[in-house]
Every structure is written in C-alpha cells, then in structure tokens.
Design a protein around this motif. Structure first.
Motif, PDB file in Angstrom:
ATOM      1  N   ALA A  34      31.926 -11.274  -3.239  1.00 65.39           N
ATOM      2  CA  ALA A  34      32.715 -12.413  -3.687  1.00 65.39           C
ATOM      3  C   ALA A  34      33.415 -13.091  -2.525  1.00 65.39           C
ATOM      4  N   ASP A  35      33.613 -12.381  -1.433  1.00 65.15           N
ATOM      5  CA  ASP A  35      34.346 -12.922  -0.290  1.00 65.15           C
ATOM      6  C   ASP A  35      33.362 -13.492   0.712  1.00 65.15           C
ATOM      7  N   ALA A  36      32.757 -14.614   0.341  1.00 61.71           N
ATOM      8  CA  ALA A  36      31.730 -15.218   1.184  1.00 61.71           C
ATOM      9  C   ALA A  36      32.370 -16.227   2.117  1.00 61.71           C
ATOM     10  N   ALA A  37      32.465 -15.904   3.392  1.00 61.13           N
ATOM     11  CA  ALA A  37      33.111 -16.797   4.344  1.00 61.13           C
ATOM     12  C   ALA A  37      32.258 -18.034   4.603  1.00 61.13           C
ATOM     13  N   THR A  38      30.972 -17.849   4.756  1.00 58.91           N
ATOM     14  CA  THR A  38      30.054 -18.965   4.900  1.00 58.91           C
ATOM     15  C   THR A  38      28.801 -18.642   4.106  1.00 58.91           C
ATOM     16  N   GLU A  39      27.986 -19.656   3.874  1.00 64.37           N
ATOM     17  CA  GLU A  39      26.791 -19.407   3.106  1.00 64.37           C
ATOM     18  C   GLU A  39      25.757 -18.631   3.900  1.00 64.37           C
ATOM     19  N   LEU A  40      26.042 -18.331   5.140  1.00 67.79           N
ATOM     20  CA  LEU A  40      25.137 -17.491   5.906  1.00 67.79           C
ATOM     21  C   LEU A  40      25.000 -16.109   5.278  1.00 67.79           C
ATOM     22  N   ASN A  41      25.937 -15.738   4.399  1.00 63.71           N
ATOM     23  CA  ASN A  41      25.789 -14.445   3.734  1.00 63.71           C
ATOM     24  C   ASN A  41      24.651 -14.467   2.723  1.00 63.71           C
ATOM     25  N   GLN A  42      24.030 -15.623   2.511  1.00 58.91           N
ATOM     26  CA  GLN A  42      22.869 -15.711   1.636  1.00 58.91           C
ATOM     27  C   GLN A  42      21.574 -15.418   2.386  1.00 58.91           C
ATOM     28  N   TYR A  43      21.652 -15.147   3.668  1.00 58.75           N
ATOM     29  CA  TYR A  43      20.485 -14.923   4.506  1.00 58.75           C
ATOM     30  C   TYR A  43      20.560 -13.515   5.081  1.00 58.75           C
ATOM     31  N   VAL A  44      19.411 -12.843   5.142  1.00 58.53           N
ATOM     32  CA  VAL A  44      19.397 -11.461   5.592  1.00 58.53           C
ATOM     33  C   VAL A  44      18.170 -11.223   6.473  1.00 58.53           C
ATOM     34  N   SER A 452       5.970 -12.431   6.141  1.00 60.25           N
ATOM     35  CA  SER A 452       4.621 -11.916   6.360  1.00 60.25           C
ATOM     36  C   SER A 452       4.705 -10.681   7.252  1.00 60.25           C
ATOM     37  N   GLY A 453       3.928  -9.664   6.895  1.00 57.23           N
ATOM     38  CA  GLY A 453       3.985  -8.398   7.615  1.00 57.23           C
ATOM     39  C   GLY A 453       4.973  -7.412   7.026  1.00 57.23           C
ATOM     40  N   PHE A 454       5.676  -7.816   5.956  1.00 57.66           N
ATOM     41  CA  PHE A 454       6.675  -6.939   5.323  1.00 57.66           C
ATOM     42  C   PHE A 454       6.419  -6.879   3.817  1.00 57.66           C
ATOM     43  N   ALA A 455       5.191  -6.582   3.439  1.00 51.29           N
ATOM     44  CA  ALA A 455       4.801  -6.586   2.031  1.00 51.29           C
ATOM     45  C   ALA A 455       5.478  -5.474   1.238  1.00 51.29           C
ATOM     46  N   ASP A 456       6.127  -4.540   1.913  1.00 54.80           N
ATOM     47  CA  ASP A 456       6.758  -3.425   1.206  1.00 54.80           C
ATOM     48  C   ASP A 456       8.187  -3.718   0.780  1.00 54.80           C
ATOM     49  N   ARG A 457       8.664  -4.950   0.977  1.00 56.19           N
ATOM     50  CA  ARG A 457      10.057  -5.249   0.621  1.00 56.19           C
ATOM     51  C   ARG A 457      10.196  -6.682   0.122  1.00 56.19           C
ATOM     52  N   LEU A 458      11.051  -6.843  -0.897  1.00 53.31           N
ATOM     53  CA  LEU A 458      11.398  -8.145  -1.450  1.00 53.31           C
ATOM     54  C   LEU A 458      12.919  -8.241  -1.506  1.00 53.31           C
ATOM     55  N   ALA A 459      13.453  -9.418  -1.179  1.00 48.48           N
ATOM     56  CA  ALA A 459      14.898  -9.620  -1.131  1.00 48.48           C
ATOM     57  C   ALA A 459      15.327 -10.636  -2.172  1.00 48.48           C
ATOM     58  N   ASP A 460      16.594 -10.526  -2.624  1.00 47.11           N
ATOM     59  CA  ASP A 460      17.166 -11.558  -3.482  1.00 47.11           C
ATOM     60  C   ASP A 460      18.014 -12.523  -2.660  1.00 47.11           C
ATOM     61  N   LYS A 461      17.859 -12.459  -1.329  1.00 40.90           N
ATOM     62  CA  LYS A 461      18.472 -13.423  -0.418  1.00 40.90           C
ATOM     63  C   LYS A 461      17.374 -14.077   0.410  1.00 40.90           C
ATOM     64  N   TYR A 462      17.746 -15.167   1.096  1.00 38.55           N
ATOM     65  CA  TYR A 462      16.789 -15.832   1.961  1.00 38.55           C
ATOM     66  C   TYR A 462      16.535 -14.954   3.193  1.00 38.55           C
ATOM     67  N   GLN A 528      16.149 -20.704  10.354  1.00 38.52           N
ATOM     68  CA  GLN A 528      16.430 -19.498   9.578  1.00 38.52           C
ATOM     69  C   GLN A 528      17.794 -18.902   9.933  1.00 38.52           C
ATOM     70  N   THR A 529      18.057 -18.733  11.204  1.00 37.60           N
ATOM     71  CA  THR A 529      19.307 -18.069  11.599  1.00 37.60           C
ATOM     72  C   THR A 529      20.534 -18.926  11.321  1.00 37.60           C
ATOM     73  N   ARG A 530      20.351 -20.238  11.291  1.00 30.80           N
ATOM     74  CA  ARG A 530      21.465 -21.124  10.967  1.00 30.80           C
ATOM     75  C   ARG A 530      21.625 -21.352   9.458  1.00 30.80           C
ATOM     76  N   GLY A 531      20.768 -20.773   8.665  1.00 28.36           N
ATOM     77  CA  GLY A 531      20.876 -20.926   7.216  1.00 28.36           C
ATOM     78  C   GLY A 531      20.638 -22.348   6.757  1.00 28.36           C
ATOM     79  N   ASN A 544      21.171 -20.838  -5.140  1.00 31.52           N
ATOM     80  CA  ASN A 544      21.113 -19.385  -5.235  1.00 31.52           C
ATOM     81  C   ASN A 544      19.683 -18.906  -4.997  1.00 31.52           C
ATOM     82  N   PRO A 545      19.431 -18.066  -3.984  1.00 31.17           N
ATOM     83  CA  PRO A 545      18.061 -17.594  -3.752  1.00 31.17           C
ATOM     84  C   PRO A 545      17.531 -16.745  -4.896  1.00 31.17           C
TER      85      PRO A 545
END
Length: 575
Positions: A34-44, A452-462, A528-531, A544-545
C-alpha cells in the motif's frame, strides 16, 4: 532516474469525509504494498520472480500435440475499444484499445453469421478473433493523486448490453409480453444504479459483486422469458441471448477529470473507424406470423452489410481521397439499407399496417463523425457515449502514449495431460484474466507477464528483462468445456481451467484444444527500468498489470477444428 508518482493501484476504497480523501487498500491486485512511493513498484526484474510454472506430467491418454496459427501482429492496424466477448453490443465498452488479429469484420455488434462471412489475417483461413489490450510507451508524468481525485468525484454505475437492439423480429402475439419484460429490465437497471450510488467516491468490490450478481439473476430470468415468448408465438428459437445477461461496473465518470495528454512517443497510426448505423430491431412493430422469416432474413442482411462495410474500412485504408469513405462505402451502404428496409416494410404490410419512417434509419456514419439520427430515445440501459480514440496514437483519457506493435504473436492450441481433446464448437466465446480486478475482485485475474528465456515464471507486475530478452505476455485460456454452450451468463461458466496439478477437467467438462497466446515486445532496457511501458486499462485500474486479459471467438470451420483436435491427439506439431 526519471520517476512518476504512484498510480491508483490496488483495490482501493476511497471516500471523501470531512473534506479529506481517505484510501483503504483492500487487496494487492498485483500492485504490491500500500505504501507505493512511485509506480516503479509495479515493475520487477524477472530474476526476482519465483519460478512457479510447471506443466502436469502427461498420463497414458494425454494429448501431447500442438497446432500453431499465424495471424500476424495486427500489421493492418485493427484497433478498437470494443470488447465483443465481455461487452457485446456496447460501443467503446472497454474504455481502452485492443489489438485485434484474425477476423477483419468483428465489432461489438457482430453476429455469428457476420463473423463467418468475414475475411481474416490468419494464413490458414482461420476467421477466429483474438484480441488483447495494447501496450503503450508514455514518458510523460502521471499523477496517482489525479486518478484519486477523479475517483472521489465519480459515482459508479452499471453498464448493460441492450436487449432491444439484439432481438429478432418479435411476433405480434408476443409483442406485449416482450415489451413488459423489456420494461422490467429497465427498472432493474435503474434499481441497480441506485444501489451503486452508495459507492460514490470509492471502489467497493463487495458492493459491485453483490449488485452484479442480483442483476445477473434478474436479467437471466427476464431474457429467458423474452426468448420463450418469442418461441411460443412462432418466432422460432432465439440464439445468442445468453450473451446479453451480464452487466458490468462502470467508472466512466473518472474520464471527465483525467487529463488527455499528448504522448512524447508517436507510433504513426491512424484511427481505425467503425461504421455506425441506427438500430432497426427496436423500431419495428409486432411482426405478423406470415412475415417473420422474411423480416428476420432482412435483419440479418442489414447486419451483414454493416460487417462488410467495416471490413472494407480495414482493407481499403489509405485509398482514395478525403471523400473515399463517403463515396465508396457509406453511400453504397445507405442505398443497400434503403432497399432492405423497404422490403421489411412491404413484408409487414401484407398482413398488418405498414411501419412508417423506417427509411430514416438507412443513413450511417463512421466513428469520428456525428452519430446517425434515428429519432428515438436511447434505451435506459444504454451507456453514455465515451470518446472515440483520438489522434495518431488512438489515445483515450489516461490511456496515452505510443502503441507498441508486438514483435511477434504466437497462437497455439495445446493438448491435455490426462485425455484426448474434442473439437471446440464453432462460435465459442472465451476469455482469460480479468480487466477489473480492482472493482470486481481478483478471483479471475491471472499473472501473465514474463520475459523470453524465463518460461518457468509468470509475474503479476511488469517485468524488467535482461539485455536481449523480450517482454512477454503469456495468456492461457480455459481448456475444459461443458459440452453444450458457446457462452454463459457471466461469459465464464461454460468453460473451466484444468486442475493445475493433474491437468484433468472437472466432472461434467471435457478437454478441448487449450489456447495459449504469447505476445512478445522489443522494449528498450531504458523504457523498462524507468517504468515507461504500461497496459491500456479501465480508469479505475489505472494501468494495473494484474488487469491483463485476452479474448477469443472461435470462427474456425468445423472441418478445421477437427483437424486441430486430430493433430493434437496424435501428438504432432502442426501449422
């Protein structure tokens, strides 16, 4: 580092009290803390996502094959804010733009016959429609506080498909019974919105769920009654009415308070217009029994003409001068509609009074022009007109920035770990994910984001991908079918996901070719890194991703679908 303020992220209940705006975070909905300082917390970084993807081990009767379809990457630019699966008949119902591949004619109003007559972008002739929200790059600053202010001033509503506009010819003997039920539908819609007013200034998923569930039950009863009245009076069995049962939450009021800024990225796209014609079905009187078949054939012809015109808008883009659409598409369409409307009036007049004024319904426009005039008052359930996508980037309020064309789109039909698959029925509707996990709750939302190259994982973030890796959306559709229905009142219950551990379908369901769509993007590491990339979304989701979703209408021929199932059951890899 370029940062932006936090977007309204989670399932938020915001209330205005004593002049202050208060937010209560109900669930993460893919948004983290809940304490999201910037929307960069939507990216992982994808390396930080725990590997969880594991296919069930195939059993002795497993269907191990796959069938791949190449429908392109929307190179012809078929973009639309319609959602023909989740919101049939509702113009701009998605409030965000979708990429469409496959069927060229599809709009929110397309009939099955229209879809079947359409052209396609698929190389094997598959006329199915596959569509998903676009991804945009937007380097401008967005303020989450702005979205909160817009929410605080918004009274949520419900939006329902119009039943009047989708009815077949109503027999004269059934007209009164049908009109009474239509009026009851209107009263139910009004009562639901009175209940929704309690959620002003906040998002209350529990309230929304309760209102929609009650409304769904009432509408299912009334629509079934309408179908029964038409059939009992000799009008035949209506089809597709179940698709009109489900209503949706509506936070359209947020648009008025949100900026519509120009993007710093230009994709060089032109708006994709649609033909808009006055509704005819709700303007007809009760039709004499002797004329029912002829009137229904002509109503279907009107639908086909509009779909053909919509397809021509796609296939003739860039041709002719500024008057090309008027002269080559709308003019001929009006002439054809005039002739069909006259035939409807003549058919009715043989056994009843000739309906007057149908000729004024002949003229059509395209989106971006003034709407056609029908001389009728909109049905009470008709949603207020939302803005059409604007400018070269097809922007909508809060959905701004350059659209990113996918680098590739992989459409696969896959097998089942425990059994052979049966062919999907033609015109099956399916969806995966949930466009509104904030306002409806996250029960149907799914993690889709990967690299690509990470077929073993899915994220609910960008995801933030390593150099050389593509951002991907991997969207699996349900692979089990109830064996009877091509749609259901909530657009979900006729299908189900297989058990994630065993791969088996639940009792009463059979395995069908399980659709997986993988959409890949070439995005710079800096973006990507700048969201700076995000999904188009409903206003209350604010990009919302976890609101990612995908929709599908099967318009494969029966022969082609049998071929797909046979390939999968034989363990082959086919195209």
């Amino acid at each position: 580092m370029h940062t932006r303020t936090a977007r309204v992220a989670m399932a938020v209940a915001a209330v205005v009290a004593s002049g202050a705006l208060t937010a209560t975070f109900v669930s993460s909905g893919g948004k983290g803390s809940a304490d999201a300082a910037t929307e960069l917390n939507q990216y992982v970084p994808i390396e930080q996502v725990r590997p969880t993807v594991k296919d069930p081990a195939p059993g002795a009767r497993a269907s191990k094959g796959s069938f791949t379809v190449d429908c392109g990457t929307n190179g012809n630019g078929k973009f639309s804010p319609d959602n023909p699966v989740a919101q049939p008949g509702i113009r701009n119902g998605a409030e965000h733009v979708h990429d469409f591949v496959g069927n060229l004619a599809i709009t929110a109003n397309s009939s099955n016959a229209d879809l079947d007559a359409s052209g396609t972008t698929c190389r094997n002739g598959d006329k199915s429609s596959y569509f998903w929200p676009v991804v945009r790059i937007d380097k401008s600053v967005r303020s989450g506080a702005e979205a909160q202010r817009a929410l605080a001033a918004t009274t949520p509503r419900v939006t329902c498909p119009s039943v009047r506009d989708r009815l077949p010819a109503v027999p004269a003997k059934a007209k009164r019974a049908v009109d009474l039920r239509l009026a009851e539908l209107d009263r139910g819609y009004a009562a639901a919105n009175e209940r929704m007013a309690a959620g002003k200034g906040r998002i209350d998923a529990r309230l929304n769920t309760a209102v929609l569930a009650d409304l769904r039950q009432q509408r299912a009863r009334l629509i079934k009654g309408i179908s029964g009245s038409i059939a009992a009076a000799g009008g035949g069995r209506t089809s597709g009415m179940v698709s009109l049962v489900e209503c949706d939450t509506d936070y359209d009021g947020m648009h008025a308070a949100m900026r519509h800024t120009a993007a710093s990225v230009k994709a060089g796209l032109a708006a994709n217009p649609q033909v808009r014609c006055p509704a005819v079905r709700d303007k007809l009187p009760g039709v004499p029994a002797q004329a029912l078949d002829e009137v229904n054939r002509n109503l279907a012809e009107l639908d086909r003409q509009v779909s053909e015109a919509n397809e021509r808008l796609i296939t003739t883009r860039g041709q002719g001068g500024k008057n090309f659409v008027d002269n080559a598409i709308l003019g001929p369409l009006k002439a054809k509609r005039t002739a069909v409307l006259d035939r409807i009036a003549i058919a009715i007049s043989r056994n009843a009074a000739r309906p007057q004024g149908l000729e004024v319904l002949a003229g059509c426009t395209v989106t971006g022009q003034a709407p056609p005039q029908s001389g009728a008052t909109p049905a009470p359930s008709a949603p207020a007109a939302l803005p059409d996508p604007q400018g070269p980037n097809l922007e909508l309020p809060n959905n701004t920035g350059g659209i990113v064309r996918p680098a590739s789109v992989l459409i696969e039909y896959r097998g089942n770990a425990t059994s052979k698959v049966v062919a999907m029925p033609k015109f099956l509707r399916a969806l995966t994910g949930d466009a509104k996990p904030t306002s409806r709750g996250p029960a149907n939302a799914r993690a889709t984001w990967s690299c690509s190259g990470f077929a073993d994982r899915l994220a609910d973030k960008y995801p933030i991908c390593p150099p050389g890796s593509q951002v991907q959306r991997v969207q699996d559709f349900p692979g089990c079918w109830d064996g009877r229905n091509i749609d259901s009142t909530n657009h979900r219950d006729h299908l189900a996901f297989a058990d994630p551990g065993t791969g088996a379908c639940k009792q009463g369901f059979v395995a069908i070719p399980q659709l997986r769509i993988t959409v890949s993007y070439d995005l710079s590491r800096d973006v990507q890194t700048r969201g700076q990339y995000a999904l188009d979304s409903f206003p209350e989701e604010d990009h919302n991703p976890f609101s990612d979703h995908n929709d599908f209408v099967n318009v494969n021929s029966d022969r082609q679908m049998q071929k797909i199932a046979a390939c999968i059951n034989k363990g082959k890899s086919c195209r």
